[in-house]
Design a protein around this motif. Sequence first.
Motif, mmCIF file in Angstrom:
data_model
loop_
_atom_site.group_PDB
_atom_site.id
_atom_site.type_symbol
_atom_site.label_atom_id
_atom_site.label_comp_id
_atom_site.label_asym_id
_atom_site.label_seq_id
_atom_site.Cartn_x
_atom_site.Cartn_y
_atom_site.Cartn_z
ATOM 1 N N TRP A 87 0.848 -1.195 0.000
ATOM 2 C CA TRP A 87 0.000 0.000 0.000
ATOM 3 C C TRP A 87 0.885 1.248 0.000
ATOM 4 O O TRP A 87 1.820 1.344 0.818
ATOM 5 C CB TRP A 87 -0.888 0.038 1.238
ATOM 6 C CG TRP A 87 -1.989 -0.970 1.263
ATOM 7 C CD1 TRP A 87 -2.229 -1.964 0.356
ATOM 8 C CD2 TRP A 87 -3.003 -1.081 2.259
ATOM 9 N NE1 TRP A 87 -3.335 -2.689 0.732
ATOM 10 C CE2 TRP A 87 -3.838 -2.167 1.898
ATOM 11 C CE3 TRP A 87 -3.287 -0.373 3.419
ATOM 12 C CZ2 TRP A 87 -4.932 -2.550 2.658
ATOM 13 C CZ3 TRP A 87 -4.380 -0.753 4.189
ATOM 14 C CH2 TRP A 87 -5.206 -1.824 3.807
ATOM 15 N N ASP A 143 -1.189 7.333 0.555
ATOM 16 C CA ASP A 143 -2.617 7.164 0.267
ATOM 17 C C ASP A 143 -3.345 6.388 1.363
ATOM 18 O O ASP A 143 -4.527 6.047 1.192
ATOM 19 C CB ASP A 143 -2.809 6.427 -1.065
ATOM 20 C CG ASP A 143 -2.335 7.247 -2.254
ATOM 21 O OD1 ASP A 143 -2.336 8.490 -2.140
ATOM 22 O OD2 ASP A 143 -1.959 6.650 -3.280
ATOM 23 N N THR A 144 -2.667 6.110 2.457
ATOM 24 C CA THR A 144 -3.235 5.296 3.525
ATOM 25 C C THR A 144 -3.480 6.159 4.754
ATOM 26 O O THR A 144 -2.577 6.845 5.225
ATOM 27 C CB THR A 144 -2.288 4.140 3.877
ATOM 28 O OG1 THR A 144 -2.023 3.364 2.700
ATOM 29 C CG2 THR A 144 -2.882 3.254 4.947
ATOM 30 N N GLU A 145 -4.699 6.143 5.268
ATOM 31 C CA GLU A 145 -5.026 6.931 6.459
ATOM 32 C C GLU A 145 -4.703 6.121 7.710
ATOM 33 O O GLU A 145 -5.044 4.944 7.801
ATOM 34 C CB GLU A 145 -6.504 7.319 6.464
ATOM 35 C CG GLU A 145 -6.873 8.230 7.619
ATOM 36 C CD GLU A 145 -8.278 8.809 7.506
ATOM 37 O OE1 GLU A 145 -8.705 9.483 8.461
ATOM 38 O OE2 GLU A 145 -8.937 8.582 6.467
ATOM 39 N N ALA A 203 -13.928 7.757 9.315
ATOM 40 C CA ALA A 203 -12.987 7.477 8.226
ATOM 41 C C ALA A 203 -13.499 6.425 7.255
ATOM 42 O O ALA A 203 -12.784 6.055 6.315
ATOM 43 C CB ALA A 203 -11.654 7.017 8.809
ATOM 44 N N HIS A 214 -15.110 5.064 4.242
ATOM 45 C CA HIS A 214 -15.568 5.410 2.896
ATOM 46 C C HIS A 214 -15.153 4.291 1.955
ATOM 47 O O HIS A 214 -14.033 3.763 2.075
ATOM 48 C CB HIS A 214 -14.967 6.740 2.426
ATOM 49 C CG HIS A 214 -15.271 7.893 3.323
ATOM 50 N ND1 HIS A 214 -16.472 8.567 3.300
ATOM 51 C CD2 HIS A 214 -14.529 8.484 4.290
ATOM 52 C CE1 HIS A 214 -16.455 9.527 4.197
ATOM 53 N NE2 HIS A 214 -15.298 9.496 4.821
ATOM 54 N N ARG A 265 -11.410 3.208 0.553
ATOM 55 C CA ARG A 265 -10.314 3.766 1.350
ATOM 56 C C ARG A 265 -9.546 2.648 2.056
ATOM 57 O O ARG A 265 -10.103 1.618 2.424
ATOM 58 C CB ARG A 265 -10.849 4.745 2.392
ATOM 59 C CG ARG A 265 -11.409 6.012 1.794
ATOM 60 C CD ARG A 265 -10.321 6.839 1.152
ATOM 61 N NE ARG A 265 -9.391 7.375 2.152
ATOM 62 C CZ ARG A 265 -8.188 7.854 1.858
ATOM 63 N NH1 ARG A 265 -7.756 7.838 0.611
ATOM 64 N NH2 ARG A 265 -7.422 8.344 2.819
ATOM 65 N N ARG A 266 -8.263 2.906 2.266
ATOM 66 C CA ARG A 266 -7.413 1.981 3.004
ATOM 67 C C ARG A 266 -6.991 2.634 4.314
ATOM 68 O O ARG A 266 -6.479 3.757 4.314
ATOM 69 C CB ARG A 266 -6.182 1.619 2.167
ATOM 70 C CG ARG A 266 -6.502 0.732 0.968
ATOM 71 C CD ARG A 266 -5.300 0.618 0.054
ATOM 72 N NE ARG A 266 -5.484 -0.441 -0.944
ATOM 73 C CZ ARG A 266 -4.612 -0.690 -1.936
ATOM 74 N NH1 ARG A 266 -3.511 0.049 -2.034
ATOM 75 N NH2 ARG A 266 -4.844 -1.666 -2.796
ATOM 76 N N LEU A 267 -7.209 1.920 5.406
ATOM 77 C CA LEU A 267 -6.921 2.436 6.732
ATOM 78 C C LEU A 267 -5.927 1.525 7.433
ATOM 79 O O LEU A 267 -5.952 0.306 7.260
ATOM 80 C CB LEU A 267 -8.199 2.510 7.578
ATOM 81 C CG LEU A 267 -9.443 3.131 6.955
ATOM 82 C CD1 LEU A 267 -10.620 3.026 7.939
ATOM 83 C CD2 LEU A 267 -9.202 4.576 6.571
ATOM 84 N N ASP A 303 -9.391 -2.600 4.355
ATOM 85 C CA ASP A 303 -9.742 -2.254 2.984
ATOM 86 C C ASP A 303 -11.261 -2.035 2.982
ATOM 87 O O ASP A 303 -12.036 -2.990 3.012
ATOM 88 C CB ASP A 303 -9.342 -3.389 2.042
ATOM 89 C CG ASP A 303 -9.526 -3.042 0.572
ATOM 90 O OD1 ASP A 303 -10.020 -1.939 0.285
ATOM 91 O OD2 ASP A 303 -9.169 -3.866 -0.282
ATOM 92 N N CYS A 304 -11.689 -0.775 2.995
ATOM 93 C CA CYS A 304 -13.092 -0.429 3.267
ATOM 94 C C CYS A 304 -14.013 -0.800 2.104
ATOM 95 O O CYS A 304 -13.786 -0.390 0.952
ATOM 96 C CB CYS A 304 -13.222 1.063 3.547
ATOM 97 S SG CYS A 304 -12.406 1.612 5.044
#
Length: 405
Positions: free
Chosen positions: A118, A122-124, A139, A141, A144-146, A208-209
Motif C-alpha cells: 500500500w 494514500d493510507t489513512e 474514516a 468510505h 479507502r485503506r486504513l 480495505d473499506c
Amino acid sequence: MSQAPVTVVGIGADGWPGLAPAAQQALRRAEVIIGGPRQLDLLPAGCTAERVAWPSPLRPAVPGLIARYQGWRTAVLASGDPMFFGIGRTLAELLGADRLRVLPHPSSVSYACARLGWPLEDTEVISLVGRPLDALAAALHPGRRLLLLSAGAATPAEAAALLAERGFGPSRLTVLAQLGGEREQRTEGTAEDWPHPPGDPLNVIAVDCRRADGAPRLSLTPGLPDELFEHDGQLTKRHIRAATLAALAPAPGELLWDVGGGSGSIGIEWMRAHRSCRAISIERDPVRAERIAHNARALGVPALRVVTGAAPAALEQLPTPDVVFIGGGLTATGALDACWQALPPGGRLVANTVTLESEALLTDSYRRHGGELTRLAVAHATPVGGFTGWRQAMPVTQWSVTKTS
C-alpha cells in the motif's frame, strides 16, 4: 532542570539487532535508559545503564523523571518512530525540541505498508491507543485503506464489530503482529464474520473499506441526510445546515461553540470537516444533551464535548472559541452579548433564527457590528392531489460576522 540533551531511540519488534549503529552506540553510552518494560527487556546485558520504567500516568511524570537524572547521559526508548504517535511528541512539548536527539526506527505503519504493498501517502492512519473506537466511523468510505494502531489483543475483533455495525461488514481486515520481528504474524478475514480469537497485543489492523449494500453514504461535505441524526425536531435541516457550515468555514485546529446544540448536527459536521477541528455543544435540555453525545459517537466524532446548561451562564469557564454558532436561545438575556464578548479579534459568529423576535436582535447586531445578514429559504416538491407542488419551509435569517477588535 538540566539542559543536557535527551536521546530518544526508536526500537522495533526486531529488538537490538534491528537498531542502527548510532542507536546502539547511544544506548551503550547512556547512564540511564527510560522506557516501557517491553522495550527495556529488548536490550542486551551490554547496556549497563540504569533501567527505569515509565510510571503511570506517564505525561505528568515526564518533567520530574527527567529532572531526577539531570546531569546523567539519558536515553529514552520508544516504539518505532518516536515522533509518530509516540513519546517523542510528549517530550518535545514538555522539554522542548532543542533538548532532544531523536534516532527513529521504521514505524509499524511503514512496515505494514511494505507488507501490503500500500502506498503510505494514500493510507489513512488512525490510532486507537487511548482513544475511542467510535472515531473510526468518520474514516469509513468505500475504497479507502486504513491502518489502525491497535490498543491490544482485543482491538481487531472490536474494530470488526464496529465496521459491521456501521455498514462496512464486507471490509477486508488484515492483522499484522510483531512487525519486523522473528515472530511476525498475519491474520485475515472480513469484518462481518471475523473468525479469529484475540492474538498478539502488538498489532496493526489494515482495513480495505467496502460498504454493504443499502448502507448510508456519508459525504465529506456538510449536509448529511437528516435521518442520520436522532432528534426531537430540534435539528438544523440538511440544506440550511450546509449553508451554515459554509458560513462557519471550519479550518484545522479551530474550536467551535455550538450554542443551543439541539441534536448536535452543527458541531458534529464541524468536527467531521477535519480530524483536528474541535467543538463544544452547549444544550440546556439534559435529554437532548445525551442525544447529542449519542449522535456524535454514531457519526465518528466522539470527542465532541457536550455541556449541559443554558447560555450565558453555561459559557463561563469554557476555553476561548475561534467560532461561535448560535442555533437556539438567542432571546435569553445576555446570551448573544456573551458570545460576542467571548470571541477574540478575528473570531467569527454565525446565528440562525426563524422567529421575528430573534430576527430583531440579529438586525440590531448587524447594524452595530456589520457582517452579512441573509435570508435562507428552501422549498421541497410534494404531492398536491394528482400533481406536484412546492412546500415552503420556514425561512431562516442568518447573521454572520467576523469580529475586528
